[in-house]
Write a protein that holds these residues in place. Structure first.
Motif, PDB file in Angstrom:
ATOM      1  N   TYR A   1       0.996  -1.229  -0.199  1.00 20.45           N
ATOM      2  CA  TYR A   1       0.208   0.152  -0.244  1.00 20.45           C
ATOM      3  C   TYR A   1       0.851   1.600   0.301  1.00 20.45           C
ATOM      4  O   TYR A   1       0.815   2.510  -0.414  1.00 20.45           O
ATOM      5  CB  TYR A   1      -1.241  -0.134   1.248  1.00 20.45           C
ATOM      6  CG  TYR A   1      -1.347  -0.873   0.884  1.00 20.45           C
ATOM      7  CD1 TYR A   1      -3.077  -1.162   0.153  1.00 20.45           C
ATOM      8  CD2 TYR A   1      -1.706  -2.332   2.579  1.00 20.45           C
ATOM      9  CE1 TYR A   1      -3.877  -2.374   1.104  1.00 20.45           C
ATOM     10  CE2 TYR A   1      -2.392  -3.095   2.313  1.00 20.45           C
ATOM     11  CZ  TYR A   1      -3.618  -3.153   0.940  1.00 20.45           C
ATOM     12  OH  TYR A   1      -4.575  -4.148   1.606  1.00 20.45           O
ATOM     13  N   LEU A   2       2.091   1.209   1.316  1.00 18.25           N
ATOM     14  CA  LEU A   2       3.308   1.836   1.065  1.00 18.25           C
ATOM     15  C   LEU A   2       3.286   2.487  -1.230  1.00 18.25           C
ATOM     16  O   LEU A   2       3.775   3.824  -0.875  1.00 18.25           O
ATOM     17  CB  LEU A   2       4.118   2.089   1.372  1.00 18.25           C
ATOM     18  CG  LEU A   2       3.572   1.905   2.714  1.00 18.25           C
ATOM     19  CD1 LEU A   2       4.910   1.437   3.777  1.00 18.25           C
ATOM     20  CD2 LEU A   2       2.852   3.315   3.455  1.00 18.25           C
ATOM     21  N   ARG A   3       3.886   1.121  -1.742  1.00 20.60           N
ATOM     22  CA  ARG A   3       4.066   1.190  -2.522  1.00 20.60           C
ATOM     23  C   ARG A   3       3.355   2.263  -3.558  1.00 20.60           C
ATOM     24  O   ARG A   3       3.892   2.290  -4.980  1.00 20.60           O
ATOM     25  CB  ARG A   3       5.113   0.228  -3.265  1.00 20.60           C
ATOM     26  CG  ARG A   3       6.122  -0.207  -2.025  1.00 20.60           C
ATOM     27  CD  ARG A   3       6.251  -1.698  -2.466  1.00 20.60           C
ATOM     28  NE  ARG A   3       7.168  -1.680  -4.048  1.00 20.60           N
ATOM     29  CZ  ARG A   3       7.727  -2.703  -4.319  1.00 20.60           C
ATOM     30  NH1 ARG A   3       7.896  -3.644  -3.523  1.00 20.60           N
ATOM     31  NH2 ARG A   3       7.926  -2.681  -5.751  1.00 20.60           N
ATOM     32  N   ASP A   4       1.669   1.887  -3.617  1.00 22.73           N
ATOM     33  CA  ASP A   4       0.609   1.792  -4.394  1.00 22.73           C
ATOM     34  C   ASP A   4      -0.402   2.524  -3.947  1.00 22.73           C
ATOM     35  O   ASP A   4      -0.517   1.475  -3.543  1.00 22.73           O
ATOM     36  CB  ASP A   4       0.769  -0.399  -5.690  1.00 22.73           C
ATOM     37  CG  ASP A   4       0.267   0.075  -6.440  1.00 22.73           C
ATOM     38  OD1 ASP A   4      -0.763   1.726  -6.688  1.00 22.73           O
ATOM     39  OD2 ASP A   4      -0.600  -0.910  -7.701  1.00 22.73           O
ATOM     40  N   GLU A   5      -1.130   3.524  -4.299  1.00 21.69           N
ATOM     41  CA  GLU A   5      -2.561   4.217  -4.345  1.00 21.69           C
ATOM     42  C   GLU A   5      -3.135   3.689  -4.052  1.00 21.69           C
ATOM     43  O   GLU A   5      -5.076   3.505  -4.359  1.00 21.69           O
ATOM     44  CB  GLU A   5      -1.717   5.611  -3.982  1.00 21.69           C
ATOM     45  CG  GLU A   5      -0.961   5.898  -3.099  1.00 21.69           C
ATOM     46  CD  GLU A   5      -1.126   7.813  -3.246  1.00 21.69           C
ATOM     47  OE1 GLU A   5      -1.945   8.947  -3.722  1.00 21.69           O
ATOM     48  OE2 GLU A   5      -0.549   8.248  -3.025  1.00 21.69           O
TER      49      GLU A   5
END
Length: 214
Positions: A152-156
């Motif tokens: 989730y931090l890498r892909d919104e």
């Protein structure tokens, strides 16, 4: 000076890792998967899960420290004079008190025999060891928790991130289970299957709650 009683305490970083890592992994797996499908903003999602991640690590850190410190009130394996006086003030007869003392003594002997058969050592409380155990358990929690959170931090785009998170968790669970089997000399396959079942139960619980609240 209070008497230092022996108790089962952390046996080192392996114990702390085996406690902290799966707690972080499963808790953040549950919260991230649950929140990704609820009507919250991206910033709210990150803020809530970051707070849970950090607060959870602090809680397990404190819990590990307290577990290593123990509870001296309950460390006595036999009936102490203070406990005997409390029973006497309750007007409990001497034969009953003696029977309680005998049962406690018998339980203490059986406990010592069980520890010896399982090759478990009891240790005196050590402040430095308790602090180290708390820190390592908290760090292990953070390590476990970052894995389901990382996609989730890498892909919104949270739907795609959720799929990656599930994959990360089940891979991590398998690797962790293998390591646990090696560290504890237990059969590998049952541990892997049991921990995968725990992960599946967490995923199913979060999914059902999503269906209810959507």
């Amino acid at each position: 000076m209070p008497k230092q009683q022996k108790a089962i305490r952390s046996s080192g970083w392996r114990t702390d890792f085996l406690i902290g890592f799966p707690d972080g992994l499963l808790l953040l797996f549950f919260t991230t998967f649950l929140l990704h499908g609820l009507p919250v903003s991206v910033q709210q999602f990150y803020t809530v899960n970051t707070c849970i991640w950090i607060a959870g690590s602090l809680l397990v850190m404190i819990s590990a420290f307290q577990a290593n410190r123990g509870d001296l009130q309950h460390d006595e394996s036999t009936l102490s004079p203070e406990e005997r006086q409390k029973l006497e003030r309750l007007n409990i007869s001497d034969p009953i008190i003696e029977n309680i003392a005998a049962e406690m003594q018998k339980d203490a002997v059986q406990w010592e025999e069980t520890l010896a058969s399982q090759q478990v050592q009891e240790k005196h409380f050590n402040l430095a060891t308790a602090i180290r155990s708390g820190l390592l358990t908290g760090l292990s929690f953070l390590m476990g928790g970052i894995l389901p959170f990382l996609p989730y931090l890498r892909d919104e785009h949270f739907s795609a991130a959720a799929s990656s998170s599930v994959l990360y968790v089940f891979i991590a669970t398998t690797v962790f289970s293998f390591l646990k089997s090696r560290m504890t000399n237990q059969p590998t396959i049952p541990i892997i299957l049991r921990n995968l079942a725990y992960g599946a139960a967490v995923w199913l619980g979060a999914y059902i709650i999503l269906l209810v609240f959507r």
